[in-house]
Write a protein that holds these residues in place. Structure first.
Motif, short mmCIF file in Angstrom:
data_model
loop_
_atom_site.label_atom_id
_atom_site.label_comp_id
_atom_site.label_asym_id
_atom_site.label_seq_id
_atom_site.Cartn_x
_atom_site.Cartn_y
_atom_site.Cartn_z
N ALA A 100 -1.01 -41.18 -3.20
CA ALA A 100 -1.13 -39.72 -3.03
C ALA A 100 -0.04 -38.93 -3.73
O ALA A 100 -0.12 -37.70 -3.81
CB ALA A 100 -1.15 -39.38 -1.54
N ASN A 101 1.01 -39.59 -4.23
CA ASN A 101 2.08 -38.91 -4.98
C ASN A 101 2.70 -37.78 -4.15
O ASN A 101 2.76 -36.62 -4.59
CB ASN A 101 1.54 -38.37 -6.32
N LEU A 102 3.17 -38.10 -2.96
CA LEU A 102 3.81 -37.12 -2.08
C LEU A 102 5.02 -36.50 -2.77
O LEU A 102 5.87 -37.19 -3.32
CB LEU A 102 4.25 -37.80 -0.78
N ARG A 103 5.08 -35.15 -2.68
CA ARG A 103 6.20 -34.42 -3.28
C ARG A 103 6.69 -33.33 -2.32
O ARG A 103 6.05 -33.06 -1.31
CB ARG A 103 5.76 -33.79 -4.62
N GLU A 104 7.79 -32.72 -2.69
CA GLU A 104 8.39 -31.67 -1.88
C GLU A 104 7.39 -30.56 -1.59
O GLU A 104 6.64 -30.13 -2.47
CB GLU A 104 9.61 -31.09 -2.60
N GLY A 105 7.38 -30.10 -0.33
CA GLY A 105 6.55 -28.97 0.06
C GLY A 105 5.12 -29.30 0.41
O GLY A 105 4.34 -28.42 0.78
N MET A 106 4.72 -30.58 0.31
CA MET A 106 3.34 -30.95 0.63
C MET A 106 3.12 -31.07 2.14
O MET A 106 4.07 -31.00 2.94
CB MET A 106 2.98 -32.28 -0.05
N SER A 107 1.86 -31.25 2.52
CA SER A 107 1.51 -31.42 3.93
C SER A 107 0.65 -32.66 4.08
O SER A 107 -0.15 -33.00 3.21
CB SER A 107 0.77 -30.19 4.46
N VAL A 108 0.82 -33.36 5.22
CA VAL A 108 0.15 -34.64 5.48
C VAL A 108 -0.46 -34.61 6.88
O VAL A 108 0.19 -34.20 7.84
CB VAL A 108 1.15 -35.82 5.39
N LEU A 109 -1.71 -35.07 6.99
CA LEU A 109 -2.34 -35.30 8.29
C LEU A 109 -2.49 -36.80 8.48
O LEU A 109 -3.12 -37.47 7.66
CB LEU A 109 -3.71 -34.63 8.37
N VAL A 110 -1.92 -37.33 9.56
CA VAL A 110 -2.00 -38.77 9.82
C VAL A 110 -2.62 -38.99 11.20
O VAL A 110 -2.19 -38.40 12.19
CB VAL A 110 -0.62 -39.46 9.73
N HIS A 111 -3.67 -39.81 11.25
CA HIS A 111 -4.27 -40.19 12.53
C HIS A 111 -3.47 -41.33 13.15
O HIS A 111 -2.76 -42.06 12.45
CB HIS A 111 -5.73 -40.62 12.31
N SER A 112 -3.59 -41.47 14.47
CA SER A 112 -2.84 -42.50 15.21
C SER A 112 -1.34 -42.40 14.89
O SER A 112 -0.70 -43.38 14.52
CB SER A 112 -3.37 -43.90 14.86
N ALA A 113 -0.80 -41.20 15.05
CA ALA A 113 0.59 -40.94 14.69
C ALA A 113 1.57 -41.73 15.54
O ALA A 113 2.72 -41.91 15.14
CB ALA A 113 0.89 -39.44 14.81
N GLY A 114 1.14 -42.23 16.70
CA GLY A 114 2.03 -42.99 17.55
C GLY A 114 2.08 -44.47 17.23
O GLY A 114 2.93 -45.18 17.79
N GLY A 115 1.21 -44.94 16.37
CA GLY A 115 1.19 -46.36 16.02
C GLY A 115 2.28 -46.72 15.03
O GLY A 115 3.07 -45.88 14.59
N GLY A 116 2.33 -48.00 14.66
CA GLY A 116 3.37 -48.47 13.76
C GLY A 116 3.32 -47.81 12.40
O GLY A 116 4.35 -47.35 11.88
N VAL A 117 2.13 -47.73 11.79
CA VAL A 117 2.00 -47.08 10.49
C VAL A 117 2.24 -45.58 10.63
O VAL A 117 2.92 -44.97 9.79
CB VAL A 117 0.63 -47.36 9.86
N GLY A 118 1.70 -44.98 11.68
CA GLY A 118 1.88 -43.54 11.89
C GLY A 118 3.34 -43.15 11.98
O GLY A 118 3.78 -42.15 11.39
N GLN A 119 4.12 -43.93 12.71
CA GLN A 119 5.55 -43.64 12.84
C GLN A 119 6.28 -43.89 11.51
O GLN A 119 7.22 -43.16 11.18
CB GLN A 119 6.16 -44.49 13.95
N ALA A 120 5.86 -44.89 10.76
CA ALA A 120 6.46 -45.13 9.45
C ALA A 120 6.15 -43.97 8.50
O ALA A 120 7.02 -43.53 7.73
CB ALA A 120 5.95 -46.45 8.86
N VAL A 121 4.91 -43.47 8.54
CA VAL A 121 4.53 -42.32 7.72
C VAL A 121 5.42 -41.12 8.05
O VAL A 121 5.94 -40.44 7.16
CB VAL A 121 3.05 -41.97 7.94
N ALA A 122 5.59 -40.84 9.34
CA ALA A 122 6.40 -39.69 9.75
C ALA A 122 7.84 -39.82 9.24
O ALA A 122 8.43 -38.84 8.75
CB ALA A 122 6.37 -39.57 11.27
N GLN A 123 8.41 -41.02 9.35
CA GLN A 123 9.79 -41.21 8.90
C GLN A 123 9.92 -41.05 7.39
O GLN A 123 10.87 -40.44 6.89
CB GLN A 123 10.30 -42.58 9.33
N LEU A 124 8.97 -41.60 6.64
CA LEU A 124 9.03 -41.49 5.19
C LEU A 124 8.82 -40.06 4.73
O LEU A 124 9.45 -39.61 3.75
CB LEU A 124 8.00 -42.41 4.55
#
Length: 348
Positions: A120-144
């Motif tokens: 997805a080429n995440l860059r400054e100022g972008m927005s992300v919607l992640v499902h299952s935000a409390g799971g292992g991947v969801g928490q990793a996404v939030a931290q990154l």
């Protein structure tokens, strides 16, 4: 003891357990229920990631020594006392990282990183919607996402998880609520990236939220796991209910839909070198205290049924870990003290 067949001409790094810990992932439930393409023949040992110490090395292996603390990807058989895996899938554990954290690190953080930055080429100022935000991947996404300036993270999760994870995302919604309207109320033009682990259950909603040039990524099938077992007919019904995507509409609206499978990338598409580069970046972030694995709980191998049920019920916040040496009875949260005790008792 579980050994894998070794091709003599290959360069292998052999990890001998005390495999102190192994990760438990949603894919393990899918394997158990047969909800994957070409499921392996039984009997089999599940598991795709683990941590332990190096006991023996292939003749041509360089960069590792007997006694090194390591974590590894394994193509099945991680829930074992002995693991043999190609050296390209093995990584040294940072000094400050516990063995349990190491078992929680590879699958979740590499998946999150690859989707956000490689696909997805995440860059400054972008927005992300992640499902299952409390799971292992969801928490990793939030931290990154927090490592990039001004990234807005929208997350969905079961309401009982909200208090525990509210600080990890910008906006948090109940997984059963109408999150589409809530996101549009906050961000009228939608989001740049949608990460969907529900196998297209809400593809139409997710695509409707994407900005032009936004990216929608499918990376899991958790909605297909609904009971202890899954018949062919119930599986077919779930698949048939997945929303269909009109490619002409994607073209007209300038939107991207993509899929990501880390295990296929590693073990079927031979991209171990690419993943090694990603792991190097992630370990640098860990060493700089930018990211840290979230361990939900530790379970004995005898408790694997109960541990799988916890994932099945979406009860975990972060990663569930199997402890090879642990006696049955739940032990919640971190385990650095136990790691030290094991290292003391196992003179390597």
């Amino acid at each position: 003891w579980k050994f894998l067949r070794v091709t003599p001409k290959q360069s292998f790094l052999i990890i001998f357990f005390p495999v102190f810990y192994s990760g438990l992932n949603f894919i393990d439930l899918m394997v158990r229920q047969g909800n994957i393409d070409n499921p392996p023949k039984t009997p089999l040992v599940p598991g795709f990631e683990c941590s332990g110490i190096v006991e023996a090395l292939g003749d041509s292996v360089k960069g590792f020594e007997i006694g090194d603390r390591v974590m590894a990807f394994v193509n099945y058989s991680a829930w074992a006392e002995v693991v043999c895996t190609p050296v390209e899938f093995v990584y040294k554990i940072p000094d400050d990282m516990s063995f349990s954290e190491a078992a929680a690190f590879p699958m979740n953080f590499v998946t999150a990183y690859m989707m956000l930055f490689e696909v997805a080429n995440l860059r400054e100022g972008m927005s992300v919607l992640v499902h299952s935000a409390g799971g292992g991947v969801g928490q990793a996404v939030a931290q990154l996402c927090s490592t990039i300036p001004n990234v807005t993270v929208f997350g969905t999760a079961s309401s009982f998880k909200h208090e525990a994870i509210k600080d990890s995302v910008t906006h948090l919604f109940d997984r059963n609520a109408d999150y589409v309207q809530e996101v549009k109320r906050i961000s009228t033009d939608g989001v740049d990236i949608v990460l969907d682990c529900l196998c297209g259950e809400n593809t139409g909603k997710g695509l409707s939220l994407l900005k032009p040039l936004g990216t929608y990524i499918l990376y899991g099938s958790s909605n297909m796991v609904t009971g202890e077992t899954k018949s062919f007919f119930s599986f077919a019904k779930s698949w048939w209910q997945v929303e269909k995507v009109n490619p002409i509409k994607l073209y007209e609206e300038n939107k991207v839909i993509a899929g990501f499978s880390l295990l296929n990338l590693l073990f079927k598409q031979n991209r171990g070198g690419l993943i090694k580069g990603v792991m190097d970046k992630l370990l640098n972030l860990y060493n700089n205290k930018k990211i840290k694995p979230v361990v939900d709980s530790l379970w004995a191998l005898e408790e694997v049924k109960e541990a799988m049920q916890r994932i099945h019920d979406r009860g975990n916040i972060g990663k569930l870990i199997l402890d090879v040496e642990k006696a049955p009875t739940p032990l919640v949260r971190n385990s650095s003290k136990e790691d030290n005790e094991k290292l003391t008792s196992n003179q390597y």
